[in-house]
Design a protein around this motif. Structure first.
Motif, PDB file in Angstrom:
ATOM      1  N   LEU A 113       0.833  -1.209   0.000  1.00 51.13           N
ATOM      2  CA  LEU A 113       0.000   0.000   0.000  1.00 51.13           C
ATOM      3  C   LEU A 113       0.864   1.254   0.000  1.00 51.13           C
ATOM      4  CD1 LEU A 113      -2.768  -1.067   2.538  1.00 51.13           C
ATOM      5  CD2 LEU A 113      -3.174  -0.357   0.174  1.00 51.13           C
ATOM      6  N   LEU A 114       1.906   1.228   0.826  1.00 50.67           N
ATOM      7  CA  LEU A 114       2.800   2.393   0.916  1.00 50.67           C
ATOM      8  C   LEU A 114       3.509   2.632  -0.406  1.00 50.67           C
ATOM      9  CD1 LEU A 114       3.491   4.368   3.171  1.00 50.67           C
ATOM     10  CD2 LEU A 114       5.464   2.959   3.742  1.00 50.67           C
ATOM     11  N   GLY A 115       3.950   1.546  -1.060  1.00 50.86           N
ATOM     12  CA  GLY A 115       4.611   1.683  -2.350  1.00 50.86           C
ATOM     13  C   GLY A 115       3.683   2.232  -3.417  1.00 50.86           C
ATOM     14  N   ALA A 116       2.403   1.857  -3.364  1.00 46.15           N
ATOM     15  CA  ALA A 116       1.446   2.305  -4.381  1.00 46.15           C
ATOM     16  C   ALA A 116       1.165   3.802  -4.298  1.00 46.15           C
ATOM     17  CB  ALA A 116       0.137   1.526  -4.232  1.00 46.15           C
ATOM     18  N   VAL A 117       1.230   4.361  -3.098  1.00 48.43           N
ATOM     19  CA  VAL A 117       0.881   5.787  -2.926  1.00 48.43           C
ATOM     20  C   VAL A 117       2.093   6.655  -2.624  1.00 48.43           C
ATOM     21  CG1 VAL A 117      -1.421   5.174  -2.110  1.00 48.43           C
ATOM     22  CG2 VAL A 117       0.412   5.526  -0.437  1.00 48.43           C
ATOM     23  N   ALA A 118       3.306   6.065  -2.644  1.00 53.38           N
ATOM     24  CA  ALA A 118       4.511   6.790  -2.225  1.00 53.38           C
ATOM     25  C   ALA A 118       4.684   8.107  -2.977  1.00 53.38           C
ATOM     26  CB  ALA A 118       5.736   5.909  -2.431  1.00 53.38           C
ATOM     27  N   PRO A 119       4.700   9.243  -2.257  1.00 51.59           N
ATOM     28  CA  PRO A 119       4.891  10.528  -2.927  1.00 51.59           C
ATOM     29  C   PRO A 119       6.357  10.848  -3.214  1.00 51.59           C
ATOM     30  CG  PRO A 119       4.532  10.869  -0.586  1.00 51.59           C
ATOM     31  CD  PRO A 119       4.416   9.382  -0.826  1.00 51.59           C
ATOM     32  N   THR A 120       7.265  10.192  -2.462  1.00 52.64           N
ATOM     33  CA  THR A 120       8.693  10.436  -2.624  1.00 52.64           C
ATOM     34  C   THR A 120       9.441   9.109  -2.679  1.00 52.64           C
ATOM     35  OG1 THR A 120       9.136  10.488  -0.236  1.00 52.64           O
ATOM     36  CG2 THR A 120       8.506  12.580  -1.299  1.00 52.64           C
ATOM     37  N   PHE A 121      10.692   9.173  -3.114  1.00 51.77           N
ATOM     38  CA  PHE A 121      11.507   7.969  -3.202  1.00 51.77           C
ATOM     39  C   PHE A 121      11.767   7.382  -1.819  1.00 51.77           C
ATOM     40  CE2 PHE A 121      15.640   5.751  -3.503  1.00 51.77           C
ATOM     41  CZ  PHE A 121      15.303   4.800  -4.450  1.00 51.77           C
ATOM     42  N   PHE A 122      11.936   8.234  -0.817  1.00 48.08           N
ATOM     43  CA  PHE A 122      12.183   7.748   0.540  1.00 48.08           C
ATOM     44  C   PHE A 122      11.006   6.901   1.037  1.00 48.08           C
ATOM     45  CE2 PHE A 122      11.607   8.277   5.148  1.00 48.08           C
ATOM     46  CZ  PHE A 122      12.799   7.718   5.600  1.00 48.08           C
ATOM     47  N   VAL A 123       9.797   7.375   0.807  1.00 46.04           N
ATOM     48  CA  VAL A 123       8.616   6.625   1.228  1.00 46.04           C
ATOM     49  C   VAL A 123       8.537   5.305   0.467  1.00 46.04           C
ATOM     50  CG1 VAL A 123       6.085   6.636   1.348  1.00 46.04           C
ATOM     51  CG2 VAL A 123       7.370   8.729   1.840  1.00 46.04           C
ATOM     52  N   LEU A 124       8.912   5.319  -0.807  1.00 47.39           N
ATOM     53  CA  LEU A 124       8.907   4.102  -1.612  1.00 47.39           C
ATOM     54  C   LEU A 124       9.892   3.074  -1.042  1.00 47.39           C
ATOM     55  CD1 LEU A 124       7.908   2.569  -4.089  1.00 47.39           C
ATOM     56  CD2 LEU A 124       9.636   3.768  -5.460  1.00 47.39           C
ATOM     57  N   ILE A 125      11.061   3.538  -0.621  1.00 47.56           N
ATOM     58  CA  ILE A 125      12.050   2.647  -0.014  1.00 47.56           C
ATOM     59  C   ILE A 125      11.519   2.067   1.287  1.00 47.56           C
ATOM     60  CG2 ILE A 125      14.267   2.620   1.196  1.00 47.56           C
ATOM     61  CD1 ILE A 125      14.663   2.372  -1.720  1.00 47.56           C
ATOM     62  N   VAL A 126      10.868   2.895   2.090  1.00 43.60           N
ATOM     63  CA  VAL A 126      10.284   2.404   3.346  1.00 43.60           C
ATOM     64  C   VAL A 126       9.260   1.306   3.050  1.00 43.60           C
ATOM     65  CG1 VAL A 126       8.839   3.010   5.334  1.00 43.60           C
ATOM     66  CG2 VAL A 126      10.672   4.551   4.600  1.00 43.60           C
ATOM     67  N   GLY A 127       8.453   1.517   2.010  1.00 39.79           N
ATOM     68  CA  GLY A 127       7.486   0.502   1.616  1.00 39.79           C
ATOM     69  C   GLY A 127       8.159  -0.796   1.215  1.00 39.79           C
ATOM     70  N   ARG A 128       9.248  -0.714   0.465  1.00 31.55           N
ATOM     71  CA  ARG A 128       9.973  -1.911   0.038  1.00 31.55           C
ATOM     72  C   ARG A 128      10.556  -2.663   1.242  1.00 31.55           C
ATOM     73  NH1 ARG A 128       9.784  -4.817  -4.350  1.00 31.55           N
ATOM     74  NH2 ARG A 128      12.008  -4.946  -4.827  1.00 31.55           N
ATOM     75  N   VAL A 129      11.067  -1.918   2.220  1.00 31.63           N
ATOM     76  CA  VAL A 129      11.638  -2.538   3.415  1.00 31.63           C
ATOM     77  C   VAL A 129      10.556  -3.286   4.201  1.00 31.63           C
ATOM     78  CG1 VAL A 129      12.660  -2.055   5.673  1.00 31.63           C
ATOM     79  CG2 VAL A 129      13.579  -0.945   3.628  1.00 31.63           C
ATOM     80  N   ILE A 130       9.384  -2.664   4.328  1.00 25.08           N
ATOM     81  CA  ILE A 130       8.275  -3.313   5.044  1.00 25.08           C
ATOM     82  C   ILE A 130       7.812  -4.550   4.276  1.00 25.08           C
ATOM     83  CG2 ILE A 130       5.905  -3.028   5.861  1.00 25.08           C
ATOM     84  CD1 ILE A 130       6.521  -0.064   6.293  1.00 25.08           C
ATOM     85  N   GLN A 131       7.720  -4.435   2.951  1.00 22.46           N
ATOM     86  CA  GLN A 131       7.377  -5.591   2.117  1.00 22.46           C
ATOM     87  C   GLN A 131       8.356  -6.746   2.349  1.00 22.46           C
ATOM     88  OE1 GLN A 131       7.401  -4.252  -1.997  1.00 22.46           O
ATOM     89  NE2 GLN A 131       5.243  -4.784  -2.183  1.00 22.46           N
ATOM     90  N   ALA A 132       9.629  -6.433   2.309  1.00 21.65           N
ATOM     91  CA  ALA A 132      10.669  -7.456   2.454  1.00 21.65           C
ATOM     92  C   ALA A 132      10.623  -8.115   3.826  1.00 21.65           C
ATOM     93  CB  ALA A 132      12.043  -6.837   2.210  1.00 21.65           C
ATOM     94  N   SER A 133      10.241  -7.355   4.854  1.00 19.98           N
ATOM     95  CA  SER A 133      10.148  -7.927   6.201  1.00 19.98           C
ATOM     96  C   SER A 133       9.097  -9.027   6.238  1.00 19.98           C
ATOM     97  CB  SER A 133       9.800  -6.827   7.217  1.00 19.98           C
ATOM     98  OG  SER A 133      10.790  -5.830   7.245  1.00 19.98           O
ATOM     99  N   GLY A 134       7.970  -8.793   5.574  1.00 16.97           N
ATOM    100  CA  GLY A 134       6.940  -9.820   5.507  1.00 16.97           C
ATOM    101  C   GLY A 134       7.352 -10.984   4.630  1.00 16.97           C
ATOM    102  N   THR A 135       7.978 -10.688   3.504  1.00 17.18           N
ATOM    103  CA  THR A 135       8.428 -11.737   2.580  1.00 17.18           C
ATOM    104  C   THR A 135       9.419 -12.679   3.256  1.00 17.18           C
ATOM    105  OG1 THR A 135       8.153 -10.234   0.700  1.00 17.18           O
ATOM    106  CG2 THR A 135       9.544 -12.160   0.353  1.00 17.18           C
ATOM    107  N   ALA A 136      10.327 -12.118   4.051  1.00 25.28           N
ATOM    108  CA  ALA A 136      11.365 -12.913   4.700  1.00 25.28           C
ATOM    109  C   ALA A 136      10.802 -13.955   5.646  1.00 25.28           C
ATOM    110  CB  ALA A 136      12.322 -11.997   5.458  1.00 25.28           C
ATOM    111  N   MET A 137       9.637 -13.682   6.229  1.00 30.76           N
ATOM    112  CA  MET A 137       9.048 -14.626   7.180  1.00 30.76           C
ATOM    113  C   MET A 137       8.364 -15.800   6.498  1.00 30.76           C
ATOM    114  SD  MET A 137       7.198 -12.157   9.960  1.00 30.76           S
ATOM    115  CE  MET A 137       8.014 -10.747  10.690  1.00 30.76           C
ATOM    116  N   MET A 138       7.871 -15.594   5.273  1.00 34.71           N
ATOM    117  CA  MET A 138       6.964 -16.568   4.677  1.00 34.71           C
ATOM    118  C   MET A 138       7.639 -17.868   4.268  1.00 34.71           C
ATOM    119  SD  MET A 138       3.843 -15.745   4.874  1.00 34.71           S
ATOM    120  CE  MET A 138       3.317 -17.145   3.890  1.00 34.71           C
ATOM    121  N   LEU A 139       8.788 -17.794   3.601  1.00 29.91           N
ATOM    122  CA  LEU A 139       9.392 -19.032   3.092  1.00 29.91           C
ATOM    123  C   LEU A 139       9.829 -19.972   4.212  1.00 29.91           C
ATOM    124  CD1 LEU A 139      10.175 -20.666   0.609  1.00 29.91           C
ATOM    125  CD2 LEU A 139      12.445 -19.632   0.767  1.00 29.91           C
TER     126      LEU A 139
END
Length: 501
Positions: A113-139
């Motif tokens: 959600l954060l990546g979809a609405v990110a107004p700046t590159f910094f917010v987009l990076i934060v979204g990617r980090v949060i995404q990766a945190s969830g991805t890392a747990m799943m496998l």
């Protein structure tokens, strides 16, 4: 060594299923549902790991950033995965299956959600980090659950589905993104994921039940710090090797690689000490099992080949052959789909014949494909890429399922969570190493050829050939190693046990 582990309460499920007791009948439907949901959710989150690569040029233009800044969209994802995955061994022991699933999908959905609405590159990076945190747990959660619930004699079939997640999702990510970008802007790469991840989250909240017995275990903070520095340093350093070859790098790769290597050595020493009292963050007794150690080594080679190829082929088809991103994605789609479709089939074959009859021809196919890629030139027809990529995908399909199954099957049940976390960590390290090796060799050779007067296209084609040659040489060692992989003793039955066993 304690016998109390997160999966001990579920071991009767295995015995019950094998013996046809009432417990097995009551729980078999639940087990299939839990594993199916986790497979679908893990495929979605891993698809996102590579899908954004295709969108980077548009993100650069829209957010007005330089290439050196844009590469953090991929680097931040890998670094976060490297930091979080080693901790999952502890999380799986400490918390219930349902809690970790909900946390993982909540994090992934929030980051998307954060990546979809990110107004700046910094917010987009934060979204990617949060995404990766969830991805890392799943496998690790998925693989530990499979090893807990599925009887040894039939694990191959289920692990074949897991191999789809591990190999096919990253491979088709760029293709899916290319299809989206052909119609919409880059934000839709995130937007199309939102309803899927929300559905997976809701189903998890309502359908996933606990299949493990959590226990109170403490976490060693020093181990967490050392692992974070070790794995993030190695992955960042390896990822920046390609940039350093062309002279464009923020930090010399030697610095993070050295820091990572030293921290890794200290981390290993720390774990060897802590595992004596079962307090290790990542229990290294997994490597005491020869089957696990050999399988992990082979897995590194195959993952390096897969991720290196994922990076190189789009560069070759677009920058050398002059194809559009959507056309480039279509060239590798057949092979990626075949690799996914073969997963369950290879799994069934594994249950019948074991790892070696599948892995030996698989490794030979991968090696032959890598050597065939060295024949690509600026005048090669696009169908040649398809003709080589399909056999390589078939070979990888015949490798991944036996590797995952034999690696974890070689471990004692209380080490499943640590083995799963190790496999996830190795995947990230191997992916970064493969990408770094291929890109660094491509860059060095391209620069050398260009300085001798070659055109940019000819120079890049020469760099691609050298990179694939290195992959071909490494693959020869993998071919030899496959002869030493054996079926784990836990999977042996009177029907498949070798004579005299």
């Amino acid at each position: 060594m304690t016998s109390t582990a997160p999966i001990t309460g579920s071991i009767p499920l295995l015995a019950g299923r094998a013996g046809g007791s009432e417990t097995a009948v009551d729980n078999s439907g639940r087990n299939r549902l839990v594993i199916s949901l986790m497979l679908a959710a893990t495929f979605v989150v891993f698809l996102n790991e590579t899908s954004l690569v295709v969108a980077i040029p548009r993100i650069m233009a829209d957010l007005r950033i330089e290439p050196s800044t844009a590469q953090w969209l991929s680097t931040s994802f890998m670094l976060t995965m490297a930091v979080v995955i080693p901790i999952t061994g502890f999380l799986i022991q400490r918390f219930s299956t349902r809690s970790i699933y909900i946390a993982a999908m909540s994090l992934f959905t929030t980051g998307t959600l954060l990546g979809a609405v990110a107004p700046t590159f910094f917010v987009l990076i934060v979204g990617r980090v949060i995404q990766a945190s969830g991805t890392a747990m799943m496998l690790p959660l998925l693989m530990t659950t499979v090893m807990t619930l599925v009887p040894p004699a039939t694990r191959g079939k289920t692990m074949g589905n897991v191999s789809i997640v591990m190999s096919m999702a990253p491979a088709v990510g760029p293709t899916v993104a290319g299809l989206v970008l052909a119609v919409f802007d880059w934000r839709w790469v995130f937007i199309v994921m939102i309803p899927i991840s929300v559905i997976a989250l809701v189903l998890g909240i309502t359908k996933v039940t606990n299949v493990t017995d959590p226990r109170k275990v403490s976490i060693d903070v020093l181990s967490v710090i050392l692992s974070a520095i070790a794995f993030s340093g190695l992955i960042y350093g390896l990822s920046s090797l390609g940039e350093s070859a062309s002279g464009e790098v923020l930090i010399a790769p030697a610095i993070p690689i050295t820091a990572g290597a030293i921290s890794l050595a200290l981390f290993i020493i720390r774990q060897l000490k802590l595992q004596k009292t079962d307090r290790a963050l990542l229990d290294l007794r997994t490597f005491a099992a020869p089957g696990f150690a050999i399988s992990i080594s082979l897995m590194m080679v195959m993952m390096a080949a897969l991720f290196g190829t994922i990076i190189l082929l789009p560069m070759f088809t677009q920058n050398v052959l002059g194809l559009e991103p959507i056309q480039s994605g279509r060239l590798v789609l057949p092979g990626s789909l075949i690799m996914g479709l073969l997963g369950p089939i290879v799994g069934r074959l594994y249950d019948k014949v074991g790892p070696r009859p599948l892995m030996i021809p698989g490794a030979i196919l991968v090696s032959a494909a890598l050597w065939s890629f060295t024949m690509l030139t600026e005048s090669s027809p696009p169908f040649m890429v398809v003709a080589i990529h399909i056999p390589m995908s078939i070979g990888l399909a015949f490798m991944f399922t036996p590797l995952f199954t034999s690696a974890l099957g070689s471990l004692k049940p209380h080490l499943y969570s640590h083995g799963s976390a190790t496999i996830g960590t190795v995947q990230q390290l191997a992916g970064a190493a493969g990408t770094a090796l291929f890109i660094a060799l491509l860059t060095v050779q391209s620069v050398a050829l260009a300085s001798d007067g070659a055109t940019d296209t000819v120079a890049l084609a020469g760099g691609v050939r050298l990179a694939f040659m290195a992959g071909g040489i490494i693959s020869l060692f993998a071919v030899v190693a496959t002869f030493f992989v054996k079926r784990p003793d836990s999977e042996l039955t009177p029907a498949n046990a070798p004579a005299g066993h």
